[in-house]
Enzyme design. Structure first.
Site, PDB file in Angstrom:
ATOM      1  N   GLY A   1       0.802  -1.225   0.000  1.00 49.10           N
ATOM      2  CA  GLY A   1       0.000   0.000   0.000  1.00 49.10           C
ATOM      3  C   GLY A   1       0.828   1.265   0.000  1.00 49.10           C
ATOM      4  O   GLY A   1       0.386   2.310   0.501  1.00 49.10           O
ATOM      5  N   LYS A   2       2.011   1.210  -0.587  1.00 52.81           N
ATOM      6  CA  LYS A   2       2.881   2.401  -0.616  1.00 52.81           C
ATOM      7  C   LYS A   2       2.193   3.584  -1.278  1.00 52.81           C
ATOM      8  O   LYS A   2       2.252   4.706  -0.778  1.00 52.81           O
ATOM      9  CB  LYS A   2       4.186   2.092  -1.364  1.00 52.81           C
ATOM     10  CG  LYS A   2       5.089   1.072  -0.697  1.00 52.81           C
ATOM     11  CD  LYS A   2       6.428   0.941  -1.426  1.00 52.81           C
ATOM     12  CE  LYS A   2       6.274   0.505  -2.871  1.00 52.81           C
ATOM     13  NZ  LYS A   2       5.665  -0.834  -3.006  1.00 52.81           N
TER      14      LYS A   2
ATOM     15  N   VAL B   1      -1.075   4.063  -1.872  1.00 54.24           N
ATOM     16  CA  VAL B   1      -2.260   4.472  -1.104  1.00 54.24           C
ATOM     17  C   VAL B   1      -1.848   5.401   0.029  1.00 54.24           C
ATOM     18  O   VAL B   1      -2.427   6.478   0.224  1.00 54.24           O
ATOM     19  CB  VAL B   1      -3.001   3.236  -0.549  1.00 54.24           C
ATOM     20  CG1 VAL B   1      -4.069   3.655   0.459  1.00 54.24           C
ATOM     21  CG2 VAL B   1      -3.637   2.436  -1.682  1.00 54.24           C
TER      22      VAL B   1
ATOM     23  N   LYS C   1       8.038   8.569  -8.588  1.00 54.84           N
ATOM     24  CA  LYS C   1       8.071   7.112  -8.649  1.00 54.84           C
ATOM     25  C   LYS C   1       9.179   6.765  -9.642  1.00 54.84           C
ATOM     26  O   LYS C   1       8.922   6.486 -10.823  1.00 54.84           O
ATOM     27  CB  LYS C   1       6.718   6.570  -9.124  1.00 54.84           C
ATOM     28  CG  LYS C   1       6.630   5.056  -9.266  1.00 54.84           C
ATOM     29  CD  LYS C   1       6.390   4.370  -7.955  1.00 54.84           C
ATOM     30  CE  LYS C   1       6.161   2.873  -8.166  1.00 54.84           C
ATOM     31  NZ  LYS C   1       5.960   2.156  -6.893  1.00 54.84           N
TER      32      LYS C   1
ATOM     33  N   GLU D   1       8.765   7.378  -3.970  1.00 56.49           N
ATOM     34  CA  GLU D   1       8.230   6.046  -3.705  1.00 56.49           C
ATOM     35  C   GLU D   1       9.066   4.975  -4.387  1.00 56.49           C
ATOM     36  O   GLU D   1       9.333   5.044  -5.587  1.00 56.49           O
ATOM     37  CB  GLU D   1       6.772   5.952  -4.175  1.00 56.49           C
ATOM     38  CG  GLU D   1       6.132   4.621  -3.832  1.00 56.49           C
ATOM     39  CD  GLU D   1       4.718   4.501  -4.376  1.00 56.49           C
ATOM     40  OE1 GLU D   1       4.417   3.478  -5.020  1.00 56.49           O
ATOM     41  OE2 GLU D   1       3.915   5.437  -4.160  1.00 56.49           O
ATOM     42  N   GLY D   2       9.460   3.983  -3.607  1.00 54.58           N
ATOM     43  CA  GLY D   2      10.226   2.873  -4.148  1.00 54.58           C
ATOM     44  C   GLY D   2       9.353   1.906  -4.926  1.00 54.58           C
ATOM     45  O   GLY D   2       8.189   2.181  -5.218  1.00 54.58           O
ATOM     46  N   ALA D   3       9.928   0.764  -5.256  1.00 54.13           N
ATOM     47  CA  ALA D   3       9.199  -0.299  -5.954  1.00 54.13           C
ATOM     48  C   ALA D   3       9.323  -1.562  -5.123  1.00 54.13           C
ATOM     49  O   ALA D   3      10.441  -1.952  -4.745  1.00 54.13           O
ATOM     50  CB  ALA D   3       9.767  -0.522  -7.355  1.00 54.13           C
TER      51      ALA D   3
ATOM     52  N   GLN E   1      -4.169  -1.633   6.393  1.00 55.13           N
ATOM     53  CA  GLN E   1      -4.948  -2.874   6.390  1.00 55.13           C
ATOM     54  C   GLN E   1      -5.269  -3.260   4.952  1.00 55.13           C
ATOM     55  O   GLN E   1      -6.080  -2.618   4.290  1.00 55.13           O
ATOM     56  CB  GLN E   1      -6.230  -2.712   7.212  1.00 55.13           C
ATOM     57  CG  GLN E   1      -6.952  -4.028   7.464  1.00 55.13           C
ATOM     58  CD  GLN E   1      -8.117  -3.885   8.417  1.00 55.13           C
ATOM     59  OE1 GLN E   1      -8.376  -2.803   8.937  1.00 55.13           O
ATOM     60  NE2 GLN E   1      -8.835  -4.973   8.654  1.00 55.13           N
TER      61      GLN E   1
END
Length: 226
Positions: A15-16, A18, A38, A117-119, A178
């Site tokens: 969920g990065k 999100v 990204k 953001e990583g992967a 979650q």
């Protein structure tokens, strides 16, 4: 002074994006100017403008400043596989230094908060000798860990946090996300993470039937990031 963070996860689909979009929305609500990048994506669709990744597009919609897609997501692979494998299949090679240069160029825009953001998770190979996590180290950016709440998450979270610190990065915070509607002993797992992870909890995002940045932002506290 602008704050920049590298967002990693305990696994693929933790969920990065999100959580990143929720953090960006929370910052927007505080009238902060934001940028999200990204650098590497795998799992893209061909469009008239070229390959586009859904996560990168969501980040672009959530951030307040506008950047060209090529700056937000400079390395895009069509198959949803490990980046170094996709690169090898296409005869391409990406390095940490090159990615860092692209990111630094994008972050020259005046802003308050930026997310890179990583992967996948922390230990995702970028090429045959470098990890994508090396980007966070090269750019000296603190790390935010997104924990996908499911069976096994305690092991994944603690090992990832240990690796982040051992590699020389600073774990600035973590978010529990979650990823399924039901998890046995959910609250107990959350408390174990709060007791065990060496960084503040920035939020606990519950299962949401409809993903909405504002709904996610309601469960996040970005004050420790600022």
């Amino acid at each position: 002074m602008a704050k920049t963070y590298f967002v990693t996860g305990t696994d693929t689909d933790a969920g990065k994006t999100v959580v990143s979009c929720g953090l960006l929305e929370a910052a927007r609500q505080k009238q902060l100017q934001t940028i999200a990048l990204k650098p590497v994506s795998a799992g893209c669709e061909m469009t008239p403008e070229g390959l586009c990744n859904g996560d990168a597009m969501n980040l672009m919609e959530a951030m307040t400043l506008e950047l060209p897609y090529a700056q937000v997501n400079p390395v895009a692979f069509q198959p949803p596989i490990a980046p170094h494998i996709a690169a090898k299949e296409e005869g391409r090679r990406t390095t940490v230094d090159w990615l860092a240069g692209i990111c630094r160029g994008a972050l020259m825009r005046k802003h308050d908060l930026s997310l890179i953001e990583g992967a996948g998770g922390w230990k995702v190979p970028l090429n045959n000798r470098e990890m994508l996590s090396g980007l966070a180290l090269e750019m000296n950016t603190p790390v935010i860990l997104v924990v996908g709440m499911k069976l096994g998450c305690l092991n994944h979270a603690l090992l990832t946090a240990e690796a982040i610190v051992r590699d020389g990065a600073r774990l600035a915070g973590w978010v529990a996300n979650q990823v399924a509607p039901d998890m046995n002993h959910y609250e107990e797992n959350i408390q174990t993470l709060k007791d065990s992870l060496p960084a503040p909890c920035l939020g606990v995002v519950p299962w949401l039937e409809t993903l909405d940045n504002r709904a996610v932002a309601e469960h996040l506290d970005i004050e420790p990031m600022l």
